[in-house]
Design an enzyme around this catalytic site. Sequence first.
Site, short mmCIF file in Angstrom:
data_model
loop_
_atom_site.label_atom_id
_atom_site.label_comp_id
_atom_site.label_asym_id
_atom_site.label_seq_id
_atom_site.Cartn_x
_atom_site.Cartn_y
_atom_site.Cartn_z
N SER A 178 18.77 -3.73 -110.93
CA SER A 178 18.27 -2.36 -110.93
C SER A 178 18.28 -1.71 -109.55
O SER A 178 18.42 -0.49 -109.46
CB SER A 178 16.86 -2.32 -111.51
N HIS A 206 20.07 -1.33 -117.37
CA HIS A 206 21.02 -0.44 -116.69
C HIS A 206 22.45 -0.60 -117.16
O HIS A 206 23.36 0.05 -116.64
CB HIS A 206 20.93 -0.64 -115.18
N LYS A 237 16.50 4.93 -120.19
CA LYS A 237 17.50 5.12 -119.13
C LYS A 237 18.72 5.81 -119.71
O LYS A 237 18.66 7.01 -119.99
CB LYS A 237 17.75 3.79 -118.45
C1 LIG Z 1 13.23 0.11 -116.12
C2 LIG Z 1 13.38 -1.35 -116.31
C3 LIG Z 1 12.52 -2.06 -117.15
C4 LIG Z 1 11.29 -1.43 -117.76
O1 LIG Z 1 11.62 -0.58 -118.80
P1 LIG Z 1 10.56 0.56 -119.20
O2 LIG Z 1 10.97 0.97 -120.55
O3 LIG Z 1 10.72 1.60 -118.17
O4 LIG Z 1 9.22 -0.09 -119.17
C5 LIG Z 1 12.78 -3.39 -117.38
N1 LIG Z 1 13.83 -4.00 -116.78
C6 LIG Z 1 14.65 -3.36 -115.93
C7 LIG Z 1 15.78 -4.10 -115.31
C8 LIG Z 1 14.45 -2.02 -115.67
O5 LIG Z 1 15.23 -1.38 -114.82
#
Ligand SMILES: *Cc1c(COP(=O)(O)O)cnc(C)c1O
Length: 391
Positions: A178, A206, A237
């Site tokens: 990330s 991602h 995302k």
């Molecule tokens: C954003 C993210 C999460 C958390 O997801 P949310 O739905 O925002 O709680 C988990 N793992 C990774 C790698 C992330 O980038």
Amino acid sequence: MPFDLAPALAERRAQHRYRQRLTQEAAVGRQARLGDGTLLNFCSNDYLGLASAPPVIEALQAAASEYGVGSGASHLVCGHSRHHQALEDALAAAIGQPRALLFSTGYMANLGVISALMGAHDAVLEDRLNHASLIDAGLASGARFRRYRHNDPASLTAQLEKSGAARRRLVVTDGIFSMDGDAAPLAALCDAAEAHDAWVMVDDAHGFGVLGPGGAGTPAAQGVAGRIPVYMGTLGKALGTFGAFVAGSDELIETLIQFARPYIYTTALPPAVAAATGVSLALMQQDSWRRDKLAARIDQFRHGAAALGYTLMDSATAIQPLVVGSDAAALALSERLRQHGCLISAIRPPTVPEGTARLRITLSAAHEHEDVERLLAALADARDLIPEASP
Ligand SMILES: *Cc1c(COP(=O)(O)O)cnc(C)c1O
């Protein structure tokens, strides 16, 4: 006063690590509107520009008219609607797994899976740079918890060999990291895991939507989807909505429904969010132009930034960090770019390792060619702020 909270706050401020929120005044997308004006947004995770796509908004409105706003209860009580079920079915089909299960957030999905599968007699092996939610989940599971060197299958193998007494072994990795944007070498990690009867879990927050045929994610892009027993993707995302899911076998999903506490003891997502996500998922699959446009922006950025003498990380994805080093320098660079109309927040420890504060630039299919040119012009002007930046 029993709790003296001030010293830790003061220390954080002195370290240049004090976090402050920006208040957005408009929809997420190409631009961000803050109190002091409109900026190009280069720090959201809306990689495909779906967060404010009109069909997604319309689906949310229509489903809210029909189903109201809140789901009213957890999935197991009476909060599971037709829209949730349809989305789970569509997600499973998109990933090519028998079933999928919705969670209210990705953080909870990771906590739920790892604590449902793993306990005191087990071993959880994680990449050092995994997302905080995976680290927290590994620690909370009560299993023996070990980290291996970033993207290093030999280091993983060494850890697996030391876990001989464990009942179960789970290898956990981000699909796309990330804060760095690089991909996990999944085939090599699967080789190591399978040689030690371990399962592999991929958190593809991602990669889902962005990589692979139809956006099916990092395992599909690397041709190893069939070797990943536990796949986790998020909906906030690339899909531009909210929530998360886990995909895998029927037994895995039933196990989570029975035992994953962050699934059981929380209110289900609003049904209208599930309905909107279904539309977003369909757009993600059909609109390959979104992935093509994103790829063009990534290419444009990488060529332009390299020509300016910036050292880029080994990332082919929408996440294009500029590692600056000190926290103060990262804040100064962020501020300079903001003066040029580009919003990119500084990412500092403990989110990233000490001495690697960075600007986590993210690109999106919502960006036009001229937007990236503007970012590059801003970076040209800010070159003096990063003396010898290297990742
Ligand atoms: C954003 C993210 C999460 C958390 O997801 P949310 O739905 O925002 O709680 C988990 N793992 C990774 C790698 C992330 O980038």
